[in-house]
Design a protein around this motif. Sequence first.
Motif, PDB file in Angstrom:
ATOM      1  N   ASP A 133      32.094  36.355 -13.099  1.00 64.35           N
ATOM      2  CA  ASP A 133      33.033  36.920 -14.060  1.00 64.35           C
ATOM      3  C   ASP A 133      32.419  36.803 -15.442  1.00 64.35           C
ATOM      4  O   ASP A 133      31.623  35.905 -15.720  1.00 64.35           O
ATOM      5  CB  ASP A 133      34.420  36.275 -13.978  1.00 64.35           C
ATOM      6  CG  ASP A 133      34.396  34.775 -14.103  1.00 64.35           C
ATOM      7  OD1 ASP A 133      34.272  34.284 -15.237  1.00 64.35           O
ATOM      8  OD2 ASP A 133      34.524  34.086 -13.071  1.00 64.35           O
ATOM      9  N   GLU A 141      35.545  40.948 -16.892  1.00 65.59           N
ATOM     10  CA  GLU A 141      35.285  41.635 -15.630  1.00 65.59           C
ATOM     11  C   GLU A 141      35.022  40.567 -14.585  1.00 65.59           C
ATOM     12  O   GLU A 141      34.347  39.575 -14.857  1.00 65.59           O
ATOM     13  CB  GLU A 141      34.086  42.571 -15.746  1.00 65.59           C
ATOM     14  CG  GLU A 141      33.769  43.325 -14.458  1.00 65.59           C
ATOM     15  CD  GLU A 141      32.680  44.364 -14.618  1.00 65.59           C
ATOM     16  OE1 GLU A 141      31.852  44.497 -13.707  1.00 65.59           O
ATOM     17  OE2 GLU A 141      32.678  45.047 -15.668  1.00 65.59           O
ATOM     18  N   LYS A 143      34.097  39.963 -10.313  1.00 63.71           N
ATOM     19  CA  LYS A 143      33.729  40.546  -9.022  1.00 63.71           C
ATOM     20  C   LYS A 143      33.350  39.452  -8.041  1.00 63.71           C
ATOM     21  O   LYS A 143      32.818  38.402  -8.426  1.00 63.71           O
ATOM     22  CB  LYS A 143      32.555  41.518  -9.162  1.00 63.71           C
ATOM     23  CG  LYS A 143      32.895  42.827  -9.876  1.00 63.71           C
ATOM     24  CD  LYS A 143      31.723  43.775  -9.827  1.00 63.71           C
ATOM     25  CE  LYS A 143      32.003  45.047 -10.619  1.00 63.71           C
ATOM     26  NZ  LYS A 143      33.062  45.871  -9.985  1.00 63.71           N
ATOM     27  N   VAL A 153      36.545  41.317  -4.372  1.00 65.13           N
ATOM     28  CA  VAL A 153      37.364  41.154  -5.573  1.00 65.13           C
ATOM     29  C   VAL A 153      36.751  42.025  -6.653  1.00 65.13           C
ATOM     30  O   VAL A 153      35.544  41.983  -6.890  1.00 65.13           O
ATOM     31  CB  VAL A 153      37.411  39.682  -6.052  1.00 65.13           C
ATOM     32  CG1 VAL A 153      38.176  39.588  -7.376  1.00 65.13           C
ATOM     33  CG2 VAL A 153      38.057  38.789  -5.007  1.00 65.13           C
ATOM     34  N   ASP A 154      37.598  42.817  -7.302  1.00 61.79           N
ATOM     35  CA  ASP A 154      37.123  43.692  -8.383  1.00 61.79           C
ATOM     36  C   ASP A 154      38.253  43.802  -9.402  1.00 61.79           C
ATOM     37  O   ASP A 154      39.110  44.674  -9.307  1.00 61.79           O
ATOM     38  CB  ASP A 154      36.734  45.064  -7.838  1.00 61.79           C
ATOM     39  CG  ASP A 154      36.102  45.952  -8.893  1.00 61.79           C
ATOM     40  OD1 ASP A 154      35.887  45.470 -10.021  1.00 61.79           O
ATOM     41  OD2 ASP A 154      35.821  47.127  -8.595  1.00 61.79           O
ATOM     42  N   GLU A 155      38.245  42.887 -10.357  1.00 62.35           N
ATOM     43  CA  GLU A 155      39.296  42.840 -11.372  1.00 62.35           C
ATOM     44  C   GLU A 155      38.742  43.343 -12.693  1.00 62.35           C
ATOM     45  O   GLU A 155      37.701  42.887 -13.162  1.00 62.35           O
ATOM     46  CB  GLU A 155      39.827  41.411 -11.536  1.00 62.35           C
ATOM     47  CG  GLU A 155      40.514  40.845 -10.301  1.00 62.35           C
ATOM     48  CD  GLU A 155      41.850  41.488 -10.009  1.00 62.35           C
ATOM     49  OE1 GLU A 155      42.434  42.089 -10.957  1.00 62.35           O
ATOM     50  OE2 GLU A 155      42.325  41.391  -8.875  1.00 62.35           O
ATOM     51  N   LYS A 156      39.438  44.290 -13.284  1.00 57.30           N
ATOM     52  CA  LYS A 156      39.047  44.833 -14.575  1.00 57.30           C
ATOM     53  C   LYS A 156      39.913  44.225 -15.673  1.00 57.30           C
ATOM     54  O   LYS A 156      40.977  43.659 -15.431  1.00 57.30           O
ATOM     55  CB  LYS A 156      39.184  46.351 -14.575  1.00 57.30           C
ATOM     56  CG  LYS A 156      38.322  47.064 -13.536  1.00 57.30           C
ATOM     57  CD  LYS A 156      36.835  46.864 -13.803  1.00 57.30           C
ATOM     58  CE  LYS A 156      36.005  47.689 -12.826  1.00 57.30           C
ATOM     59  NZ  LYS A 156      34.552  47.483 -13.036  1.00 57.30           N
ATOM     60  N   LEU A 161      44.517  39.128 -18.210  1.00 60.66           N
ATOM     61  CA  LEU A 161      43.242  38.564 -17.769  1.00 60.66           C
ATOM     62  C   LEU A 161      42.314  38.285 -18.947  1.00 60.66           C
ATOM     63  O   LEU A 161      41.546  37.313 -18.921  1.00 60.66           O
ATOM     64  CB  LEU A 161      42.565  39.493 -16.774  1.00 60.66           C
ATOM     65  CG  LEU A 161      43.189  39.523 -15.370  1.00 60.66           C
ATOM     66  CD1 LEU A 161      42.481  40.544 -14.500  1.00 60.66           C
ATOM     67  CD2 LEU A 161      43.115  38.145 -14.720  1.00 60.66           C
ATOM     68  N   THR A 232      47.800  34.813  -7.075  1.00 58.14           N
ATOM     69  CA  THR A 232      46.802  35.798  -7.500  1.00 58.14           C
ATOM     70  C   THR A 232      45.564  35.725  -6.606  1.00 58.14           C
ATOM     71  O   THR A 232      45.269  34.673  -6.022  1.00 58.14           O
ATOM     72  CB  THR A 232      46.385  35.546  -8.955  1.00 58.14           C
ATOM     73  OG1 THR A 232      45.873  34.204  -9.078  1.00 58.14           O
ATOM     74  CG2 THR A 232      47.555  35.732  -9.902  1.00 58.14           C
ATOM     75  N   TYR A 234      42.628  35.587  -7.513  1.00 58.63           N
ATOM     76  CA  TYR A 234      41.580  34.929  -8.287  1.00 58.63           C
ATOM     77  C   TYR A 234      42.163  33.643  -8.878  1.00 58.63           C
ATOM     78  O   TYR A 234      43.376  33.500  -9.035  1.00 58.63           O
ATOM     79  CB  TYR A 234      41.081  35.839  -9.418  1.00 58.63           C
ATOM     80  CG  TYR A 234      42.203  36.402 -10.262  1.00 58.63           C
ATOM     81  CD1 TYR A 234      42.787  35.655 -11.285  1.00 58.63           C
ATOM     82  CD2 TYR A 234      42.710  37.677 -10.017  1.00 58.63           C
ATOM     83  CE1 TYR A 234      43.836  36.160 -12.035  1.00 58.63           C
ATOM     84  CE2 TYR A 234      43.763  38.197 -10.759  1.00 58.63           C
ATOM     85  CZ  TYR A 234      44.314  37.430 -11.763  1.00 58.63           C
ATOM     86  OH  TYR A 234      45.353  37.927 -12.494  1.00 58.63           O
TER      87      TYR A 234
END
Length: 283
Positions: A133, A141, A143, A153-156, A161, A232, A234
């Motif tokens: 991250d 970002e 991943k 996992v792909d959090e933008k 966040l 969550t 993450y």
Amino acid sequence: MRLLPALIVVGLILPLSATALTIAYSDHQTEAAISAFEDQVRERGRTLPSPTPDPMTIATLPAPVQRYLAYALPDPSPKWRWLEAQMVGDFRRPRTEAFEPTSARQVIALGDPALTFSAVTPILPGVWARVYDAFVDGRMEMKAKLLSTVTIVDEKENPALNRISLRRWLLESPLYPMALLPGGPVRWEAIDDHHARAIVTADGLEASLVATFREDGSLDRFDTEEDGDLNTPYHGSGEHVTRTDYELVNGVRIPMGFVIARAAGGRIYPFWKGRITTVSFHP
């Protein structure tokens, strides 16, 4: 008839070779992305060094913070711009209970909050997850990729966040206490003789943690003042960290042992516990 076994062998080897090539290519791409984020963090660090200790302004801080800074920065510290650290330990993936051995690396800007975290965690024998991250310019970002290839996992970036990632920078700050000096992105509010609130502001974001200090002046733990969402996919920054085993590195006393945890309902749920193995400060 001798041709048939040879064809079968070739039929088996070709898919395996193609898979190996795909993984190798994906691994190269993933490592390149991590390196690019680390370079961005270093560049952010170059723009603004950590604050310089000033006895007059330090004297205005809450008493436990003054004791902590005297403990953590026993000698006048030069201006540092970023930190690089390696660590090993045991990591628990979100929504699981088992811990797995993990190695990780962080690159963190000190005067202007930004960081990258990257790790390798085994999932099954011969199967690993590459996790990273990054928080740069107020945007994060995150991943996680199986075998550096399959994204799980792909959090933008989004406001929540981004704020969690800024809090992550603050949660890691006992590794670089010079960033907690007056004149930097962090301000302190008094609570009592063993607690103080640290508030970090950057890129239009704000986050805070409550610090608990030991009698010897060391920072024992950081905690949020609100429960975390344990559902969550993450862990984010977590809501709690305990710091132990302080050592002097380049004139800075930093904690080498850590336990980072989620927290809710008055309970903590550790997910990353380990030890810093190497630390380097960069002017």
